[in-house]
Scaffold this active site. Structure first.
Site, PDB file in Angstrom:
ATOM      1  N   SER A   1      -0.338  -7.871  19.046  1.00  0.00           N
ATOM      2  CA  SER A   1      -0.694  -8.594  17.730  1.00  0.00           C
ATOM      3  C   SER A   1       0.904  -7.755  17.082  1.00  0.00           C
ATOM      4  O   SER A   1       2.199  -7.965  17.845  1.00  0.00           O
ATOM      5  CB  SER A   1      -1.516  -7.374  16.422  1.00  0.00           C
ATOM      6  OG  SER A   1      -0.395  -5.759  16.524  1.00  0.00           O
ATOM      7  N   ARG A   2       1.478  -9.109  16.143  1.00  0.00           N
ATOM      8  CA  ARG A   2       3.014  -8.812  15.322  1.00  0.00           C
ATOM      9  C   ARG A   2       3.702  -7.376  15.391  1.00  0.00           C
ATOM     10  O   ARG A   2       4.520  -7.054  15.580  1.00  0.00           O
ATOM     11  CB  ARG A   2       2.282  -9.873  13.777  1.00  0.00           C
ATOM     12  CG  ARG A   2       3.996 -10.415  13.321  1.00  0.00           C
ATOM     13  CD  ARG A   2       4.405  -9.876  12.589  1.00  0.00           C
ATOM     14  NE  ARG A   2       5.219 -10.638  11.508  1.00  0.00           N
ATOM     15  CZ  ARG A   2       6.121 -11.528  10.906  1.00  0.00           C
ATOM     16  NH1 ARG A   2       5.690 -12.585  11.267  1.00  0.00           N
ATOM     17  NH2 ARG A   2       7.508 -11.394  10.840  1.00  0.00           N
ATOM     18  N   ALA A   3       2.380  -6.236  14.975  1.00  0.00           N
ATOM     19  CA  ALA A   3       3.105  -5.032  14.717  1.00  0.00           C
ATOM     20  C   ALA A   3       3.285  -4.033  15.996  1.00  0.00           C
ATOM     21  O   ALA A   3       4.476  -4.186  16.008  1.00  0.00           O
ATOM     22  CB  ALA A   3       2.542  -4.074  13.370  1.00  0.00           C
TER      23      ALA A   3
ATOM     24  N   TYR B   1      -5.347   4.807  17.015  1.00  0.00           N
ATOM     25  CA  TYR B   1      -4.719   4.460  18.199  1.00  0.00           C
ATOM     26  C   TYR B   1      -4.914   5.887  18.483  1.00  0.00           C
ATOM     27  O   TYR B   1      -4.742   7.164  18.122  1.00  0.00           O
ATOM     28  CB  TYR B   1      -3.086   4.262  18.232  1.00  0.00           C
ATOM     29  CG  TYR B   1      -2.935   4.193  19.521  1.00  0.00           C
ATOM     30  CD1 TYR B   1      -3.410   2.541  20.050  1.00  0.00           C
ATOM     31  CD2 TYR B   1      -1.383   4.008  19.903  1.00  0.00           C
ATOM     32  CE1 TYR B   1      -2.606   2.923  21.838  1.00  0.00           C
ATOM     33  CE2 TYR B   1      -1.466   3.818  21.799  1.00  0.00           C
ATOM     34  CZ  TYR B   1      -1.385   2.785  22.107  1.00  0.00           C
ATOM     35  OH  TYR B   1      -0.840   2.703  23.237  1.00  0.00           O
TER      36      TYR B   1
ATOM     37  N   ALA C   1       0.784  -1.379   0.235  1.00  0.00           N
ATOM     38  CA  ALA C   1       0.003   0.168  -0.148  1.00  0.00           C
ATOM     39  C   ALA C   1       0.643   1.469   0.074  1.00  0.00           C
ATOM     40  O   ALA C   1       0.566   2.379   0.268  1.00  0.00           O
ATOM     41  CB  ALA C   1      -0.775  -0.022   1.340  1.00  0.00           C
TER      42      ALA C   1
ATOM     43  N   LEU D   1      -8.440   1.865  10.793  1.00  0.00           N
ATOM     44  CA  LEU D   1      -7.909   1.442  13.068  1.00  0.00           C
ATOM     45  C   LEU D   1      -7.155   2.250  13.150  1.00  0.00           C
ATOM     46  O   LEU D   1      -5.816   2.673  12.511  1.00  0.00           O
ATOM     47  CB  LEU D   1      -7.101   0.096  12.633  1.00  0.00           C
ATOM     48  CG  LEU D   1      -8.152  -1.155  13.276  1.00  0.00           C
ATOM     49  CD1 LEU D   1      -8.506  -1.384  14.638  1.00  0.00           C
ATOM     50  CD2 LEU D   1      -8.615  -1.629  11.872  1.00  0.00           C
TER      51      LEU D   1
ATOM     52  N   LEU E   1      -2.897  -4.293  21.809  1.00  0.00           N
ATOM     53  CA  LEU E   1      -3.464  -5.496  21.277  1.00  0.00           C
ATOM     54  C   LEU E   1      -2.266  -6.124  20.670  1.00  0.00           C
ATOM     55  O   LEU E   1      -1.094  -5.296  20.358  1.00  0.00           O
ATOM     56  CB  LEU E   1      -4.129  -5.957  20.073  1.00  0.00           C
ATOM     57  CG  LEU E   1      -4.389  -7.638  19.339  1.00  0.00           C
ATOM     58  CD1 LEU E   1      -4.815  -7.507  20.412  1.00  0.00           C
ATOM     59  CD2 LEU E   1      -5.326  -7.149  18.232  1.00  0.00           C
TER      60      LEU E   1
ATOM     61  N   LYS F   1      -1.265   8.827  12.722  1.00  0.00           N
ATOM     62  CA  LYS F   1      -2.791   8.079  13.832  1.00  0.00           C
ATOM     63  C   LYS F   1      -3.788   9.742  13.102  1.00  0.00           C
ATOM     64  O   LYS F   1      -4.672   9.795  13.305  1.00  0.00           O
ATOM     65  CB  LYS F   1      -2.734   7.879  14.483  1.00  0.00           C
ATOM     66  CG  LYS F   1      -1.998   6.802  14.090  1.00  0.00           C
ATOM     67  CD  LYS F   1      -2.788   4.820  13.689  1.00  0.00           C
ATOM     68  CE  LYS F   1      -2.031   3.880  13.823  1.00  0.00           C
ATOM     69  NZ  LYS F   1      -3.339   3.026  12.753  1.00  0.00           N
TER      70      LYS F   1
ATOM     71  N   TYR G   1       5.239   5.711  21.308  1.00  0.00           N
ATOM     72  CA  TYR G   1       4.600   5.361  19.909  1.00  0.00           C
ATOM     73  C   TYR G   1       4.940   6.702  19.149  1.00  0.00           C
ATOM     74  O   TYR G   1       4.585   7.667  18.797  1.00  0.00           O
ATOM     75  CB  TYR G   1       3.340   5.885  20.320  1.00  0.00           C
ATOM     76  CG  TYR G   1       2.808   5.394  18.437  1.00  0.00           C
ATOM     77  CD1 TYR G   1       1.954   3.898  18.719  1.00  0.00           C
ATOM     78  CD2 TYR G   1       2.028   5.792  17.928  1.00  0.00           C
ATOM     79  CE1 TYR G   1       1.649   3.028  17.936  1.00  0.00           C
ATOM     80  CE2 TYR G   1       1.104   5.444  17.035  1.00  0.00           C
ATOM     81  CZ  TYR G   1       0.572   4.193  16.784  1.00  0.00           C
ATOM     82  OH  TYR G   1       0.373   3.787  15.841  1.00  0.00           O
TER      83      TYR G   1
HETATM   84  P1  NAD Z   1      -1.017  -6.505  12.645  1.00  0.00           P
HETATM   85  O1  NAD Z   1       0.780  -6.809  12.404  1.00  0.00           O
HETATM   86  O2  NAD Z   1      -1.490  -7.528  12.416  1.00  0.00           O
HETATM   87  O3  NAD Z   1      -1.527  -5.810  10.932  1.00  0.00           O
HETATM   88  C1  NAD Z   1      -0.363  -4.996  10.135  1.00  0.00           C
HETATM   89  C2  NAD Z   1      -0.360  -5.158   8.890  1.00  0.00           C
HETATM   90  O4  NAD Z   1       0.050  -4.271   8.183  1.00  0.00           O
HETATM   91  C3  NAD Z   1       0.379  -6.506   8.915  1.00  0.00           C
HETATM   92  O5  NAD Z   1      -0.568  -7.694   8.101  1.00  0.00           O
HETATM   93  C4  NAD Z   1       1.462  -5.820   8.217  1.00  0.00           C
HETATM   94  O6  NAD Z   1       2.101  -6.968   7.482  1.00  0.00           O
HETATM   95  C5  NAD Z   1       0.938  -5.107   7.316  1.00  0.00           C
HETATM   96  N1  NAD Z   1       1.705  -3.549   6.409  1.00  0.00           N
HETATM   97  C6  NAD Z   1       2.443  -3.058   6.752  1.00  0.00           C
HETATM   98  N2  NAD Z   1       3.006  -2.355   5.872  1.00  0.00           N
HETATM   99  C7  NAD Z   1       2.065  -2.382   4.462  1.00  0.00           C
HETATM  100  C8  NAD Z   1       1.977  -2.013   3.595  1.00  0.00           C
HETATM  101  N3  NAD Z   1       3.143  -1.206   3.025  1.00  0.00           N
HETATM  102  N4  NAD Z   1       1.388  -2.620   2.252  1.00  0.00           N
HETATM  103  C9  NAD Z   1       0.123  -3.618   3.302  1.00  0.00           C
HETATM  104  N5  NAD Z   1       0.915  -4.085   4.267  1.00  0.00           N
HETATM  105  C10 NAD Z   1       1.317  -3.705   4.889  1.00  0.00           C
HETATM  106  O7  NAD Z   1      -1.132  -5.203  13.631  1.00  0.00           O
HETATM  107  P2  NAD Z   1      -2.515  -4.412  14.521  1.00  0.00           P
HETATM  108  O8  NAD Z   1      -1.744  -4.380  15.421  1.00  0.00           O
HETATM  109  O9  NAD Z   1      -3.441  -5.944  13.904  1.00  0.00           O
HETATM  110  O10 NAD Z   1      -2.644  -3.433  13.619  1.00  0.00           O
HETATM  111  C11 NAD Z   1      -3.657  -3.165  12.513  1.00  0.00           C
HETATM  112  C12 NAD Z   1      -4.541  -1.872  12.167  1.00  0.00           C
HETATM  113  O11 NAD Z   1      -4.295  -1.840  14.205  1.00  0.00           O
HETATM  114  C13 NAD Z   1      -3.040  -0.542  12.495  1.00  0.00           C
HETATM  115  O12 NAD Z   1      -3.303  -0.032  11.226  1.00  0.00           O
HETATM  116  C14 NAD Z   1      -2.479  -0.576  13.877  1.00  0.00           C
HETATM  117  O13 NAD Z   1      -2.148   0.519  13.675  1.00  0.00           O
HETATM  118  C15 NAD Z   1      -4.043  -0.679  14.206  1.00  0.00           C
HETATM  119  N6  NAD Z   1      -3.920  -0.241  15.768  1.00  0.00           N
HETATM  120  C16 NAD Z   1      -3.155  -1.574  16.545  1.00  0.00           C
HETATM  121  C17 NAD Z   1      -3.537  -1.604  18.388  1.00  0.00           C
HETATM  122  C18 NAD Z   1      -2.678  -2.786  18.789  1.00  0.00           C
HETATM  123  O14 NAD Z   1      -2.385  -2.296  20.298  1.00  0.00           O
HETATM  124  N7  NAD Z   1      -1.879  -4.043  18.053  1.00  0.00           N
HETATM  125  C19 NAD Z   1      -3.690  -0.161  18.635  1.00  0.00           C
HETATM  126  C20 NAD Z   1      -4.922  -0.084  18.367  1.00  0.00           C
HETATM  127  C21 NAD Z   1      -4.939   0.699  16.618  1.00  0.00           C
END
Ligand code: NAD
Length: 286
Positions: free
Chosen positions: A222-224, A172, A74, A170, A220, A190, A182
């Protein structure tokens, strides 16, 4: 008639994208996902080998079907944007048509239209650096992957979205309150995403009757989030200080997304919806 959803940002079964896919599938939607090119191979292999079967289980006892997985990066809108080193990179060369414009064209060719667009992706190469130590390139990369990626996705998918459709991202709370750790411009990214949610809600609403909302989610594992490095502290902080003292499950965010995508939310657009056990409402820790 069932609805069709495209969810960008699913590469394993731990993140919000996966949980949103499940909630939408449980509500009867057809699921397409966009997976970051470098993560595609392992995601598809794991899916095929049944590694996610347990987490594919829906409340009615069936398994979520992902109808198609599209490779996606993306940060690139069309093939002209892709630099040589990426084009020839082994992990990219094995896939085709993964820029935003091409993915939208492929989905249109394969399925004609969608009803729901989900952006569940973010990336900030310097996220572990304080803002004061963030480079221009790091800051712009965070905005490109985490904010403009949404503008681009919506722009390219709107022509194939049915009127009455819904789009969700999504975010934060670091966009509006200080969350040390962060960094790298991710808090800025964000803030942009939330502001864009309002402007895009106006433009997409007037032009195409499409709703645009963002979910401000609590922490959460998550991996990220694990890559940022302070996720366990944030989860503990939330349990200690939020009105609801429990760990947030990804499904709770998934269910809120399913609500926002449904006709039950037909008058909700341009909104930041908190799904965080109420932590955002606190003024001090207790
Ligand atoms: P996640 O690792 O499941 O999701 C992030 C995804 O983004 C990964 O699958 C990664 O491969 C993909 N990605 C990164 N760069 C990319 C690119 N250039 N093109 C396409 N895909 C790309 O982690 P998550 O925490 O579930 O994140 C999902 C959303 O939730 C994000 O926007 C994150 O900021 C947001 N969020 C997460 C939290 C938390 O605590 N985990 C809290 C609030 C918001």
């Amino acid at each position: 008639k069932g609805k069709r959803a495209f969810i960008a940002g699913v590469a394993d079964d731990n993140g919000y994208g996966w949980a949103i896919a499940k909630s939408l599938a449980a509500a009867g939607a057809e699921i397409l996902v966009g997976t970051w090119v470098p993560a595609l191979n392992i995601f598809e292999t794991s899916l095929r080998r049944g590694k996610f079967d347990e987490s594919r289980l829906l409340p009615n006892g069936s398994l979520m079907e992902i109808i198609k997985v599209y490779p996606l990066d993306a940060v690139f809108d069309n093939p002209d944007d892709v630099p040589e080193d990426i084009k020839t990179n082994k992990r990219y060369a094995g896939s085709a048509n993964w820029t935003v414009k091409e993915v939208a064209e492929s989905v249109k060719q394969d399925f004609g239209s969608i009803d729901i667009l989900v952006h569940s992706l973010a990336n900030g190469p310097e996220v572990s650096k304080p803002l004061l130590e963030t480079s221009r390139n790091g800051y712009l990369a965070a905005l490109s992957a985490s904010s403009y990626s949404y503008v681009s996705l919506l722009k390219h998918f709107i022509p194939l979205m049915n009127p009455g459709g819904s789009s969700i991202s999504l975010t934060y709370i670091a966009s509006e309150r200080i969350i040390p750790g962060y960094g790298g411009g991710m808090s800025s990214a964000k803030a942009a995403l939330e502001s864009d949610t309002r402007v895009l809600a106006f433009e997409a609403g007037r032009k195409h009757k499409i709703r645009v909302n963002t979910i401000s989610a609590g922490p959460l594992r998550s991996r990220a989030a694990k890559a940022i490095g302070f996720i366990d502290t944030m989860i503990e902080y939330s349990i200690a200080n939020a009105p609801l003292q429990k760990e947030l499950s990804a499904d709770e965010v998934g269910n809120a997304a399913a609500f926002l995508a449904s006709p039950l939310a037909s008058a909700i657009t341009g909104a930041v919806i908190y799904v965080d056990n109420g932590l955002n409402a606190m003024g001090v820790g207790v």
